[in-house]
Scaffold this motif. Structure first.
Motif, PDB file in Angstrom:
ATOM      1  N   ALA A  92      -5.023  -0.348   8.016  1.00 28.00           N
ATOM      2  CA  ALA A  92      -6.286  -1.089   8.075  1.00 28.00           C
ATOM      3  C   ALA A  92      -6.662  -1.636   6.695  1.00 28.00           C
ATOM      4  O   ALA A  92      -7.150  -2.769   6.567  1.00 28.00           O
ATOM      5  CB  ALA A  92      -7.393  -0.181   8.600  1.00 28.00           C
ATOM      6  N   GLY A  93      -6.425  -0.830   5.651  1.00 34.41           N
ATOM      7  CA  GLY A  93      -6.735  -1.287   4.301  1.00 34.41           C
ATOM      8  C   GLY A  93      -5.888  -2.486   3.892  1.00 34.41           C
ATOM      9  O   GLY A  93      -6.399  -3.432   3.284  1.00 34.41           O
ATOM     10  N   VAL A  94      -4.589  -2.446   4.239  1.00 36.14           N
ATOM     11  CA  VAL A  94      -3.717  -3.576   3.910  1.00 36.14           C
ATOM     12  C   VAL A  94      -4.152  -4.823   4.667  1.00 36.14           C
ATOM     13  O   VAL A  94      -4.206  -5.931   4.104  1.00 36.14           O
ATOM     14  CB  VAL A  94      -2.244  -3.227   4.241  1.00 36.14           C
ATOM     15  N   THR A 190      -7.577   2.543  -0.134  1.00 31.55           N
ATOM     16  CA  THR A 190      -6.455   1.600  -0.069  1.00 31.55           C
ATOM     17  C   THR A 190      -6.888   0.210  -0.525  1.00 31.55           C
ATOM     18  O   THR A 190      -6.180  -0.452  -1.302  1.00 31.55           O
ATOM     19  CB  THR A 190      -5.919   1.536   1.373  1.00 31.55           C
ATOM     20  N   GLN A 191      -8.043  -0.227  -0.058  1.00 34.65           N
ATOM     21  CA  GLN A 191      -8.538  -1.546  -0.458  1.00 34.65           C
ATOM     22  C   GLN A 191      -8.759  -1.625  -1.963  1.00 34.65           C
ATOM     23  O   GLN A 191      -8.383  -2.612  -2.610  1.00 34.65           O
ATOM     24  CB  GLN A 191      -9.851  -1.846   0.268  1.00 34.65           C
ATOM     25  N   GLU A 192      -9.373  -0.582  -2.524  1.00 28.38           N
ATOM     26  CA  GLU A 192      -9.646  -0.596  -3.973  1.00 28.38           C
ATOM     27  C   GLU A 192      -8.349  -0.606  -4.771  1.00 28.38           C
ATOM     28  O   GLU A 192      -8.231  -1.281  -5.804  1.00 28.38           O
ATOM     29  CB  GLU A 192     -10.493   0.615  -4.355  1.00 28.38           C
ATOM     30  N   ALA A 193      -7.349   0.165  -4.286  1.00 27.28           N
ATOM     31  CA  ALA A 193      -6.066   0.216  -4.998  1.00 27.28           C
ATOM     32  C   ALA A 193      -5.361  -1.132  -4.948  1.00 27.28           C
ATOM     33  O   ALA A 193      -4.795  -1.581  -5.949  1.00 27.28           O
ATOM     34  CB  ALA A 193      -5.188   1.308  -4.377  1.00 27.28           C
ATOM     35  N   LEU A 194      -5.386  -1.793  -3.788  1.00 22.90           N
ATOM     36  CA  LEU A 194      -4.726  -3.098  -3.678  1.00 22.90           C
ATOM     37  C   LEU A 194      -5.487  -4.174  -4.455  1.00 22.90           C
ATOM     38  O   LEU A 194      -4.888  -5.103  -4.997  1.00 22.90           O
ATOM     39  CB  LEU A 194      -4.619  -3.493  -2.204  1.00 22.90           C
ATOM     40  N   ARG A 195      -6.812  -4.028  -4.495  1.00 23.42           N
ATOM     41  CA  ARG A 195      -7.624  -4.999  -5.222  1.00 23.42           C
ATOM     42  C   ARG A 195      -7.369  -4.930  -6.726  1.00 23.42           C
ATOM     43  O   ARG A 195      -7.550  -5.925  -7.443  1.00 23.42           O
ATOM     44  CB  ARG A 195      -9.108  -4.736  -4.928  1.00 23.42           C
ATOM     45  N   GLY A 224       0.119  -0.483  -5.931  1.00 26.08           N
ATOM     46  CA  GLY A 224      -1.132   0.189  -5.552  1.00 26.08           C
ATOM     47  C   GLY A 224      -0.946   1.613  -5.080  1.00 26.08           C
ATOM     48  O   GLY A 224      -1.931   2.285  -4.744  1.00 26.08           O
ATOM     49  N   LEU A 225       0.303   2.092  -5.056  1.00 23.79           N
ATOM     50  CA  LEU A 225       0.584   3.414  -4.497  1.00 23.79           C
ATOM     51  C   LEU A 225      -0.158   4.562  -5.188  1.00 23.79           C
ATOM     52  O   LEU A 225      -0.650   5.467  -4.498  1.00 23.79           O
ATOM     53  CB  LEU A 225       2.092   3.675  -4.524  1.00 23.79           C
ATOM     54  N   PRO A 226      -0.276   4.595  -6.521  1.00 22.60           N
ATOM     55  CA  PRO A 226      -1.009   5.714  -7.148  1.00 22.60           C
ATOM     56  C   PRO A 226      -2.439   5.831  -6.634  1.00 22.60           C
ATOM     57  O   PRO A 226      -2.894   6.930  -6.304  1.00 22.60           O
ATOM     58  CB  PRO A 226      -0.976   5.361  -8.640  1.00 22.60           C
ATOM     59  N   GLY A 227      -3.148   4.720  -6.546  1.00 17.02           N
ATOM     60  CA  GLY A 227      -4.528   4.763  -6.054  1.00 17.02           C
ATOM     61  C   GLY A 227      -4.595   5.153  -4.592  1.00 17.02           C
ATOM     62  O   GLY A 227      -5.488   5.906  -4.175  1.00 17.02           O
TER      63      GLY A 227
END
Length: 336
Positions: A92-94, A190-195, A224-227
């Motif tokens: 969903a985040g992706v 997930t959204q924050e990490a990808l952003r 974005g994997l660490p976040g």
């Protein structure tokens, strides 16, 4: 006196007061934590032993009470929560960040996620009770399925496993409910990490001829994997400590068995079918055992509860330590 010197003289006392207030706030919270942990360790002293870790609960003798049922129940609940929540949350985040960030559907989902993140956990317990434990009453006697088929359906048999319908008070109900609880946290993480991934990385990949999927698979997700992993583990840490939703959906406060009668590797070897039955078995979890012990009239049960709290804290510390290790390990190898 110059104007700048006069202003500086006025500002300095305020700056010092602000600094002192921040230091007091920091160290007072740390002091409260030390006092609380110290009190728990003092109560648990002499009670945290191998017998506590390997025994089932006792209603009469605090010295014979153990947490093995809670440990296995917690393990099963978190494992299934992990399997349900991780793919849905990251997917969903992706989607929200990479595919549908400007669509009306994405904005609607985003608003609902933001609302769900602020909902008290007990509300998720009521939701889980209606949706998973009772399935809106459609399988009850005289319910919708009963009227349509003319038979009272109590379950189905799938690859030799009896699956109760509705799920009732089993591990699967607890896991699905906890998955709903942590899903908003995983999606937002997930959204924050990808952003945080630089836009130039996406543009460079697309400019070199990669497709959208190839860019996400080979560039965006690894970066974005660490976040993402940190958010996932922190969400699981929250799920381990939750009690209210599981009490509402019927997790037992006192049981003398583990899900599927699996309480060790020897039990798995002797009874492998128990692994398939465990998700549909009754259970308890460590926070509920602690809640039950602190309500007992015998004061010694308070010592047992303190020892169980130490075990729960160690589990949370280990999970958070894993999150920190993963974050630094991946960040060290990330080059943008």
């Amino acid at each position: 006196m110059p104007e700048w010197a006069r202003v500086r003289r006025q500002v300095r006392p305020i700056e010092r007061m602000f600094t002192v207030a921040c230091v007091i706030a920091t160290w007072s919270s740390f002091a409260f934590l030390i006092v609380i942990v110290g009190a728990i360790v003092h109560m648990a002293w002499g009670w945290l032993d191998w017998q506590l870790l390997t025994s089932y609960d006792s209603a009469l003798d605090p010295k014979k009470a153990g947490i093995i049922a809670g440990l296995w129940g917690t393990g099963w609940t978190i494992l299934l929560t992990f399997l349900f929540a991780i793919p849905m949350g990251i997917g969903a985040g992706v989607y929200l960040e990479e595919y549908g960030s400007n669509s009306r559907l994405a904005r609607l989902i985003q608003i609902n996620i933001a609302n769900l993140a602020g909902v008290p956990s007990v509300v998720f317990g009521i939701l889980g009770l209606s949706v998973f434990a009772r399935m809106f009453g459609v399988f009850e006697q005289g319910g919708l399925i009963d009227r349509w088929t003319g038979h009272h359906v109590t379950g189905v048999k799938l690859i030799g496993i009896e699956i109760p319908l509705p799920f009732g008070r089993c591990v699967l109900t607890g896991s699905l409910t906890m998955a709903l609880l942590v899903l908003p946290v995983i999606i937002v993480a997930t959204q924050e990490a990808l952003r945080a991934v630089p836009k130039s990385l996406r543009e460079s990949s697309l400019a070199l001829g990669a497709t959208k999927w190839q860019t996400i698979r080979h560039q965006i997700l690894p970066a974005g994997l660490p976040g993402i992993l940190t958010g996932v583990i922190l969400a699981m840490s929250r799920a381990i400590g939750e009690t209210a939703p599981l009490i509402l959906i019927g997790a037992a406060t006192f049981v003398r068995f583990s899900p599927g009668n699996i309480d060790g590797f020897a039990a798995i070897r002797d009874n492998p079918a128990g692994l398939l039955k465990a998700p549909f078995d009754k259970y308890t979890v460590l926070p509920i055992q602690i809640f039950n012990w602190v309500r007992q009239s015998k004061p010694e049960f308070g010592n047992v509860a303190a020892a169980a709290i130490i075990v729960l804290l160690l589990m949370l510390v280990v999970l958070n330590g894993v999150a920190i290790f993963i974050r630094y390990r991946f960040q060290r190898h990330t080059r943008w």
